[in-house]
Write a protein that holds these residues in place. Structure first.
Motif, short mmCIF file in Angstrom:
data_model
loop_
_atom_site.label_atom_id
_atom_site.label_comp_id
_atom_site.label_asym_id
_atom_site.label_seq_id
_atom_site.Cartn_x
_atom_site.Cartn_y
_atom_site.Cartn_z
N ASP A 1 0.89 -1.21 0.07
CA ASP A 1 0.08 0.00 0.06
C ASP A 1 0.92 1.27 0.00
OD1 ASP A 1 -2.16 -1.88 0.24
OD2 ASP A 1 -2.35 -1.42 2.38
N LEU A 2 2.01 1.12 0.54
CA LEU A 2 3.10 2.29 0.42
C LEU A 2 3.77 2.58 -0.84
CD1 LEU A 2 4.61 1.65 4.05
CD2 LEU A 2 2.47 2.98 3.50
N VAL A 3 3.67 1.53 -1.60
CA VAL A 3 4.24 1.66 -2.99
C VAL A 3 3.74 2.99 -3.75
CG1 VAL A 3 5.04 0.49 -5.27
CG2 VAL A 3 4.96 -0.78 -3.05
N PRO A 4 4.59 3.78 -4.06
CA PRO A 4 3.94 5.02 -4.72
C PRO A 4 3.66 4.63 -6.36
CG PRO A 4 6.45 5.17 -4.88
CD PRO A 4 6.07 4.06 -4.08
N GLN A 5 2.69 5.28 -7.17
CA GLN A 5 2.24 5.09 -8.08
C GLN A 5 3.07 4.96 -9.41
OE1 GLN A 5 -0.42 8.14 -9.44
NE2 GLN A 5 -1.35 7.24 -11.25
N SER A 6 4.42 5.57 -9.13
CA SER A 6 5.53 5.13 -10.00
C SER A 6 6.28 3.96 -9.94
CB SER A 6 6.56 6.36 -9.91
OG SER A 6 7.36 6.26 -8.61
N GLY A 7 5.92 3.07 -8.65
CA GLY A 7 6.59 1.93 -8.52
C GLY A 7 5.82 0.72 -9.23
N LEU A 8 6.74 -0.39 -9.04
CA LEU A 8 6.21 -1.77 -9.88
C LEU A 8 6.43 -2.85 -8.53
CD1 LEU A 8 5.56 -3.48 -12.28
CD2 LEU A 8 8.33 -3.33 -12.55
N VAL A 9 5.60 -3.88 -8.75
CA VAL A 9 5.49 -4.86 -7.98
C VAL A 9 5.88 -6.13 -8.73
CG1 VAL A 9 4.63 -6.54 -6.11
CG2 VAL A 9 4.17 -3.83 -5.94
N LEU A 10 6.99 -6.88 -8.47
CA LEU A 10 7.27 -8.13 -9.52
C LEU A 10 6.88 -9.22 -8.40
CD1 LEU A 10 10.68 -7.15 -10.91
CD2 LEU A 10 8.41 -6.93 -12.05
N LEU A 11 6.13 -9.94 -8.79
CA LEU A 11 5.39 -11.35 -8.03
C LEU A 11 6.23 -12.53 -8.83
CD1 LEU A 11 1.70 -10.65 -8.06
CD2 LEU A 11 3.48 -10.14 -6.44
N CYS A 12 7.52 -12.85 -8.09
CA CYS A 12 8.30 -14.02 -8.78
C CYS A 12 7.64 -15.35 -8.09
CB CYS A 12 9.64 -14.02 -7.92
SG CYS A 12 10.78 -12.39 -8.50
N GLU A 13 7.34 -16.01 -9.32
CA GLU A 13 6.56 -17.28 -9.04
C GLU A 13 5.54 -17.14 -8.29
OE1 GLU A 13 9.62 -20.55 -8.01
OE2 GLU A 13 11.03 -18.96 -7.85
N PRO A 14 4.53 -16.62 -8.87
CA PRO A 14 3.21 -16.13 -8.32
C PRO A 14 2.56 -17.45 -7.70
CG PRO A 14 3.17 -15.23 -10.32
CD PRO A 14 4.27 -16.23 -10.47
#
Length: 604
Positions: free
Chosen positions: A288-301
């Motif tokens: 929730d704290l990741v800014p709009q410019s950020g990216l979340v990578l889900l390794c091996e979902p």
């Protein structure tokens, strides 16, 4: 935020090599499109994405904590240690009534602060196990602020100490471990939860005249520093809102009145963090704290989802088993520390993309890479393999753990007829990568990788020796040597809280539906406690010499013994001060400068 003496990024010259790769472009969009990146190439992929994409920060979710440590270590070699953070999970089980390690709580709060502050403090990459990401954050996350100490700054000594105590630091006679603060006249010593060394603040009036690290062993200053950041020692602090919530729980859920009352009174105690779900009604996660410019990578979902479900099932079993022991009604719905995997991305402002090991459909963008097969003991085969790669136009980098091992590898290859150069880094030597060849660079890479499309091969020293490095943050100053390897049944041990006991061996017990290993320790009256193996740090082997008497659990003899030792330490310190004064007043003897023979012996 990091030690300036640390080598910034010995492999920084590698990040531009993947910039034009289609997989990087697809992942940087953050639209949920999958990209396939083999595990061995994941660090190089993430580092390249951080340097070529407009998406910052990049939060990388991995299944387990050891995966996070290894990945963050290798990314740090490519981006520099200040650019990468690990967001660790608590080592404790939910409802265990044991506080997490101080450095764990401090590092977590540092990551949250850097994400919220942004600007120059924004990390390029945050690597986290899924257990840490689905764990509910404490209250007042947005208000976490470190105490910044800087040479030449003006501050009030008493206000500084009061602020540190309010942040969960314990005031002691002298600082020996993380989370402690001590005052001696105009000197304030503090051991920050995120630091490898304690910090000494030497004041002249209200001005910081000197700021330095010091040694816990002899309490003497070592190297001067210009600034230090001191983060809170606890994730749950008795703020006004927390005390008010605890007072309300006294009326609503009287079964926990003992804990609620202590929290309502503003007390801090070991295990208070286990009550965080009751005191933080908001479902707040790191994503929730990741800014709009950020990216979340889900390794091996798929593995991430399965691991998150395991955590939920484990917590549900613990809650069902513990609720009756607390006196809570069966109908009471205990709040959970961990949230569902579906909640992970529900409120994150940034984009996200899954990272697979292999493509799931033909359209999935893929980074072609393979791990460098280990070569253990076969130096001739290694030399032939390196020659073949060079002939095929590959740029080969042998990544040694240190300068000594780099020279040793170079000598071994020279004996096989293959001459290679040794370089401290390729950050400033990118021309090394312009043409094929074999080079050695001092960079303790965890594992090697071969990228055929880019004609690049990285070989870790572990690929040659078979020994993998253990990436673990130091737990702070050790008050004594660890003797766990030589601990045998019948040995006397010292428990941090209960005193001297007898180690009766290792046992496996099933508690709350979970089987775990425990160290069984007996005290006077044959009272026993079972110490989980992950909490082994709270005991030490007794090294006093003579056979000691066992302490009584809950008795006053152990506290009396500790008070007697503190008094003896203060007496010795006073004697040492007198001794050092005498030495300063005693004329010394100047020895002759070293002869050439002396230098020759030292160099040999």
């Amino acid at each position: 935020m990091t030690d300036p003496n640390t080598v910034a990024a010995p492999l920084a010259g590698l990040t531009p090599l993947l910039a034009a790769d289609r997989a990087v472009i697809d992942a940087s969009a953050g639209t949920g499109a999958a990209v396939a990146v083999p595990d061995a190439a994941r660090a190089l992929f993430v580092a390249t994405l951080a340097r070529t994409s407009a998406r910052l920060p990049i939060v990388v979710a991995v299944p387990r904590g050891d995966d996070a440590q290894r990945l963050a270590h290798d990314i740090g070699l490519l981006l520099g240690p200040a650019a990468v953070e690990v967001f660790p999970a608590w080592e404790t089980l939910p409802f265990e009534r044991v506080s997490p390690a101080l450095d764990t709580m401090g590092r977590r709060q540092r990551v949250m602060w850097r994400l919220r502050t942004g600007g120059d403090q924004l990390p390029e990459v945050v690597v986290a196990p899924v257990r840490a990401l689905v764990q509910r954050l404490g209250p007042h996350v947005e208000e976490v602020e470190p105490v910044v100490l800087a040479r030449g700054a003006h501050l009030d000594r008493d206000e500084l100490v009061a602020a540190l105590v309010a942040m969960g630091y314990r005031r002691e006679y002298q600082v020996e471990a993380r989370g402690e603060v001590a005052v001696r006249g105009s000197i304030v010593d503090v051991y920050p939860t995120t630091a490898d060394h304690p910090v000494r603040v030497d004041l002249w009036g209200d001005e910081v005249e000197r700021l330095s690290h010091f040694s816990v062993a002899d309490q003497r200053s070592t190297d001067d520093i210009t600034a230090a950041w001191v983060f809170p020692a606890r994730e749950l602090l008795p703020t006004a809102e927390v005390r008010e919530r605890a007072a309300a729980l006294l009326r609503e859920q009287p079964w926990g009145s003992e804990q609620w009352e202590r929290l309502a009174q503003g007390a801090t105690f070991d295990g208070m963090e286990s009550w965080l779900p009751w005191l933080s009604p908001a479902e707040h996660l790191l994503t929730d704290l990741v800014p709009q410019s950020g990216l979340v990578l889900l390794c091996e979902p798929r593995r991430l989802r399965d691991r998150a479900q395991e955590l939920l099932d484990e917590e549900a079993n613990l809650a069902a088993a513990l609720a009756p022991t607390w006196g809570a009604a069966d109908s009471v719905d205990l709040p959970r520390l961990s949230l569902s995997f579906e909640r992970l991305l529900a409120h994150t402002p940034g984009g996200w993309s899954p990272v697979l090991t292999t493509p799931d459909v033909p359209e999935t963008a893929q980074l072609a890479a393979t791990a460098f097969d280990p070569v253990v003991g076969d130096t001739a085969g290694l030399a032939d393999r390196l020659r073949r790669l060079r002939t095929e136009g590959f740029r080969v980098l042998l990544c040694a753990d240190g300068s000594g091992s780099a020279e040793r590898i170079a000598q071994v290859l020279a004996d096989e007829g293959l001459t290679v150069d040794v370089h401290a880094s390729i950050g400033a030597r990118a021309p090394l990568l312009d043409q094929s060849g074999v080079h050695i660079v001092v960079a303790p890479l965890d594992r090697g990788v071969v990228l055929p499309a880019h004609r690049l091969a990285l070989v870790a020293e572990a690929d040659l020796t078979g020994r993998r490095r253990v990436h673990r943050k130091p737990r702070g100053a050790r008050k004594g040597a660890d003797f766990y390897e030589g601990l045998a049944a019948g040995d006397h041990v010292v428990h941090r809280q209960h005193g001297i006991g007898r180690y009766d061996g290792m046992v496996s017990r099933t508690m709350f539906g979970l089987e775990r290993d425990y160290l069984m320790v007996a005290f006077r009256g044959e009272e026993r406690i079972y110490v989980p193996t992950e909490q082994i740090g709270i005991i030490r082997k007794y090294t006093g010499g003579e056979t000691p008497k066992l302490s009584k659990m809950g008795g006053a003899d152990w506290e009396k013994a500790r008070a007697k030792v503190r008094k003896a330490v203060r007496d010795i310190a006073a004697e040492l001060v007198i001794l050092y004064r005498r030495r300063l007043a005693t004329p010394g003897h100047a020895f002759a400068i070293d002869s050439p023979w002396q230098h020759e012996i030292e160099e040999a």
